[in-house]
Design a protein around this motif. Structure first.
Motif, short mmCIF file in Angstrom:
data_model
loop_
_atom_site.label_atom_id
_atom_site.label_comp_id
_atom_site.label_asym_id
_atom_site.label_seq_id
_atom_site.Cartn_x
_atom_site.Cartn_y
_atom_site.Cartn_z
N THR A 115 22.17 -30.99 38.24
CA THR A 115 21.77 -30.03 39.04
C THR A 115 21.52 -28.77 37.70
O THR A 115 20.28 -28.90 37.24
CB THR A 115 22.86 -29.52 39.45
N ALA A 116 21.03 -27.74 37.90
CA ALA A 116 21.33 -26.98 36.82
C ALA A 116 21.75 -25.07 36.88
O ALA A 116 23.20 -25.22 37.06
CB ALA A 116 19.92 -25.87 37.61
N LYS A 159 20.14 -27.43 45.13
CA LYS A 159 21.32 -27.75 43.29
C LYS A 159 22.39 -27.45 44.52
O LYS A 159 23.35 -28.11 43.77
CB LYS A 159 20.76 -27.29 42.37
N GLY A 175 8.67 -30.62 32.80
CA GLY A 175 9.51 -30.27 34.01
C GLY A 175 9.12 -28.59 33.84
O GLY A 175 9.40 -27.75 34.97
N TYR A 176 9.85 -28.16 32.94
CA TYR A 176 9.67 -27.24 32.50
C TYR A 176 8.75 -26.00 31.81
O TYR A 176 8.01 -26.07 32.36
CB TYR A 176 10.54 -26.91 30.99
N THR A 211 10.10 -30.43 28.25
CA THR A 211 10.06 -31.41 29.40
C THR A 211 8.58 -31.20 30.01
O THR A 211 8.93 -29.77 30.28
CB THR A 211 10.80 -31.65 29.98
N ILE A 258 13.75 -34.06 48.48
CA ILE A 258 13.77 -35.06 47.24
C ILE A 258 15.45 -34.57 46.08
O ILE A 258 15.89 -35.52 45.99
CB ILE A 258 12.58 -34.29 46.00
N ILE A 296 14.43 -35.42 30.33
CA ILE A 296 15.26 -35.05 29.79
C ILE A 296 16.53 -36.07 30.56
O ILE A 296 17.35 -36.50 29.83
CB ILE A 296 16.68 -33.94 30.59
N ALA A 311 14.13 -35.32 40.19
CA ALA A 311 14.12 -33.56 41.02
C ALA A 311 11.90 -32.72 41.33
O ALA A 311 11.34 -33.38 40.31
CB ALA A 311 14.42 -32.26 40.69
N ASP A 331 11.00 -44.14 45.52
CA ASP A 331 11.02 -42.43 45.63
C ASP A 331 12.50 -42.62 46.70
O ASP A 331 12.72 -43.17 47.86
CB ASP A 331 9.56 -42.59 47.01
N VAL A 332 12.67 -41.35 46.08
CA VAL A 332 14.15 -41.14 46.54
C VAL A 332 14.08 -40.39 47.94
O VAL A 332 15.47 -40.87 48.55
CB VAL A 332 14.83 -39.62 45.37
N ALA A 382 14.48 -45.46 37.49
CA ALA A 382 13.67 -45.56 38.78
C ALA A 382 13.24 -44.21 38.86
O ALA A 382 13.68 -42.61 38.73
CB ALA A 382 15.10 -45.47 39.70
N SER A 383 11.72 -44.18 39.58
CA SER A 383 11.17 -43.45 39.81
C SER A 383 9.18 -43.88 40.61
O SER A 383 9.98 -44.99 40.62
CB SER A 383 10.66 -42.44 38.96
N ARG A 384 8.75 -42.57 40.62
CA ARG A 384 7.55 -43.11 41.57
C ARG A 384 6.40 -43.66 40.72
O ARG A 384 5.61 -44.69 41.38
CB ARG A 384 7.31 -41.84 42.53
N GLY A 412 15.12 -40.74 38.36
CA GLY A 412 13.80 -39.58 36.91
C GLY A 412 14.15 -40.09 35.08
O GLY A 412 14.00 -38.75 34.76
N GLU A 427 6.92 -36.92 26.21
CA GLU A 427 7.57 -36.84 26.96
C GLU A 427 8.80 -38.34 27.14
O GLU A 427 10.14 -38.27 27.46
CB GLU A 427 7.43 -37.11 27.67
N1 LIG Z 1 13.12 -28.63 31.71
C1 LIG Z 1 14.79 -28.14 32.48
O1 LIG Z 1 14.71 -26.79 31.95
C2 LIG Z 1 15.78 -28.45 33.75
C3 LIG Z 1 15.70 -29.29 34.17
N2 LIG Z 1 16.84 -29.57 34.96
C4 LIG Z 1 16.31 -30.57 35.66
O2 LIG Z 1 16.53 -31.75 34.72
C5 LIG Z 1 16.21 -32.96 35.64
C6 LIG Z 1 14.95 -32.95 35.12
O3 LIG Z 1 14.79 -32.55 35.21
P1 LIG Z 1 13.03 -32.42 33.33
O4 LIG Z 1 13.20 -33.43 33.05
O5 LIG Z 1 12.67 -31.32 33.45
O6 LIG Z 1 11.51 -32.94 34.72
P2 LIG Z 1 10.75 -34.02 34.47
O7 LIG Z 1 9.87 -33.05 35.80
O8 LIG Z 1 10.34 -34.67 33.82
O9 LIG Z 1 11.70 -34.99 35.25
C7 LIG Z 1 11.30 -35.07 36.63
C8 LIG Z 1 11.70 -36.93 37.08
O10 LIG Z 1 11.61 -37.15 38.55
C9 LIG Z 1 11.18 -38.31 39.28
N3 LIG Z 1 10.79 -37.67 40.64
C10 LIG Z 1 10.50 -36.48 40.99
N4 LIG Z 1 10.40 -36.80 42.77
C11 LIG Z 1 10.96 -38.38 42.76
C12 LIG Z 1 11.03 -39.11 44.12
N5 LIG Z 1 11.07 -38.30 44.91
N6 LIG Z 1 11.48 -40.13 43.84
C13 LIG Z 1 11.78 -40.30 43.13
N7 LIG Z 1 12.12 -40.15 41.14
C14 LIG Z 1 11.22 -38.73 41.34
C15 LIG Z 1 9.43 -38.17 38.50
O11 LIG Z 1 8.99 -39.50 38.42
P3 LIG Z 1 7.90 -39.85 39.27
O12 LIG Z 1 7.04 -37.77 39.32
O13 LIG Z 1 7.21 -40.90 38.52
O14 LIG Z 1 8.48 -40.43 40.17
C16 LIG Z 1 10.26 -37.56 37.22
O15 LIG Z 1 10.77 -38.24 36.34
C17 LIG Z 1 15.80 -32.13 37.07
O16 LIG Z 1 17.00 -33.00 37.63
C18 LIG Z 1 15.96 -30.97 36.66
O17 LIG Z 1 15.98 -30.24 37.65
C19 LIG Z 1 17.84 -28.27 35.18
C20 LIG Z 1 17.69 -27.47 33.96
C21 LIG Z 1 16.93 -27.39 33.52
#
Ligand SMILES: NC(=O)C1=CN([C@@H]2O[C@H](COP(=O)(O)OP(=O)(O)OC[C@H]3O[C@@H](n4cnc5c(N)ncnc54)[C@H](OP(=O)(O)O)[C@@H]3O)[C@@H](O)[C@H]2O)C=CC1
Ligand SMILES: CC/C=C\C/C=C\C/C=C\C/C=C\C/C=C\C/C=C\C=C\C(=O)SCCNC(=O)CCNC(=O)[C@H](O)C(C)(C)COP(=O)(O)OP(=O)(O)OC[C@H]1O[C@@H](n2cnc3c(N)ncnc32)[C@H](O)[C@@H]1OP(=O)(O)O
Length: 289
Positions: A161-162, A179, A213-214, A211, A133, A37, A112, A83-84, A55-57, A32, A8
């Motif tokens: 978004t997505a 989204k 997330g995926y 990622t 979130i 991403i 997200a 935390d957002v 910025a994240s948690r 994030g 990552e």
């Molecule tokens: N990967 C994909 O295929 C796709 C992704 N996307 C979008 O792209 C973006 C990034 O996704 P991706 O890189 O895959 O996912 P990740 O899981 O890597 O990223 C999510 C990030 O959001 C942070 N986060 C989650 N909850 C909170 C919170 N409550 N407060 C602050 N930060 C928070 C997490 O950090 P922490 O847990 O430390 O807070 C993490 O860094 C997202 O918006 C996702 O919806 C859209 C379409 C496709």
């Protein structure tokens, strides 16, 4: 960076498409930005001489990512824990960013939360959590950054978004609804904040496989059958999304506001709604709940 890369916090083999000092003197705030991403979006902004706040948690991960970004790009990266969903934490984080850098020219909202679940299987709290979130969180951060800086100085906001909000999909009602709310807020704020010299945009990735997330949604492997159904014959990479974002924040995109750039290689046009694939993954237990 390959689509299958598993790290990552892996810096990309970046090829410059824009002049290297494109964002010199500017500062970006990226929610994030410690992972996936948004890590690569932060990296590409920094390679163009932008200082960055991520910025994240999770504090340990934020610190490691900030160090890696600074090492790889030679710019400053400030990690801030927030935390957002918590306005007081966002206010403290934005204050810290402004104390450190004195400005926020670019806001990227990428934080997200998501998982696969049938709509009827969502608890009330599960739906609320994703809405809080993604949709509330994006609103919260935009409001604080506007009030504390952009209202008087202008700027560019990019909401990630997505393609889930474009049409119906399996197991993604909660994320699609959130989204969609973000895209609607984007249009309204582009209208209200245009006079303040603020552009508000969405960038909508399709599947980006390298990622966490995926992978956590079950998209662990990308097979050729899946990729052949995409017009450009491949899924996206984090760098593809970073390159889209840097165009959107640049002065070359001054006419773009209140709209969405879909960066998915045409995936949503041809992918049969992912109906069979997601159904199969879900039923086989590969798509983790
Ligand atoms: N990967 C994909 O295929 C796709 C992704 N996307 C979008 O792209 C973006 C990034 O996704 P991706 O890189 O895959 O996912 P990740 O899981 O890597 O990223 C999510 C990030 O959001 C942070 N986060 C989650 N909850 C909170 C919170 N409550 N407060 C602050 N930060 C928070 C997490 O950090 P922490 O847990 O430390 O807070 C993490 O860094 C997202 O918006 C996702 O919806 C859209 C379409 C496709
Ligand atoms: C992405 C690929 C999709 C599918 C892959 C499959 C095939 C590929 C085919 C097609 C792909 C097609 C298109 C894809 C394109 C795009 C996908 C679109 C968007 C992608 C978005 C993301 O990747 S977003 C980033 C993902 N990252 C994260 O989610 C990291 C952050 N996550 C979290 O923090 C948690 O997971 C959280 C979101 C649950 C929030 O945590 P927390 O605040 O601690 O909340 P909890 O207390 O844990 O839970 C709150 C309530 O939610 C319920 N819950 C939690 N998990 C689940 C679950 N898995 N299923 C159902 N319900 C769940 C929990 O039980 C709580 O409710 P209660 O009632 O019990 O209180």
């Amino acid at each position: 960076m390959s689509a299958e890369s598993s790290n990552e916090k892996c810096l990309s083999d970046y090829t410059y498409l824009f002049k290297p000092d494109l964002l010199k003197g500017k500062v970006a705030f990226v929610t994030g930005g410690a992972t996936g991403i948004c890590f690569t979006i932060a990296e590409i902004l920094m390679r163009h001489k932008c200082d960055t706040v991520i910025a994240s948690r999770k504090w340990d991960r934020l610190q490691e990512s900030a160090k890696e970004l600074e090492r790889g790009t030679g710019r400053k990266c400030l990690p801030v824990k927030m935390d957002v969903r918590k306005p007081e934490e966002i206010q403290a984080a934005v204050d810290k960013a402004l104390e450190t850098f004195g400005r926020i020219d670019i806001l990227i909202n990428g934080a997200a939360g998501n998982f696969l679940s049938p709509a009827a299987g969502l608890s009330f709290n599960a739906f609320r959590t994703v809405m809080e979130i993604d949709a509330h969180g994006t609103f919260n951060v935009m409001k604080v950054v506007y009030e504390k800086y952009m209202k008087n100085h202008g700027g560019v906001i990019v909401n990630i978004t997505a393609t889930l909000q474009i049409r119906g999909q399996m197991l993604q009602l909660h994320a699609g609804a959130a989204k969609a709310a973000i895209e609607t807020m984007t249009k309204h704020l582009a209208v209200e904040w245009g006079k303040d010299k603020i552009r508000v945009m969405c960038v909508a990735p399709g599947p980006v496989a390298d990622t966490e997330g995926y992978r956590r949604l079950g998209g662990r492997s990308v097979d050729s059958e899946y990729e052949k159904a995409i017009p450009i014959q491949r899924v996206g990479t984090r760098e593809d999304i970073g390159n889209t974002v840097i165009y959107v924040v640049s002065d070359a995109a001054q006419l773009l506001t209140g709209t969405t750039i879909i960066a998915d290689g045409g995936h949503w046009l041809t992918s049969d709604n992912n109906y069979h694939r997601v159904q199969r993954l879900f039923q086989s237990g590969q798509a983790k709940l």
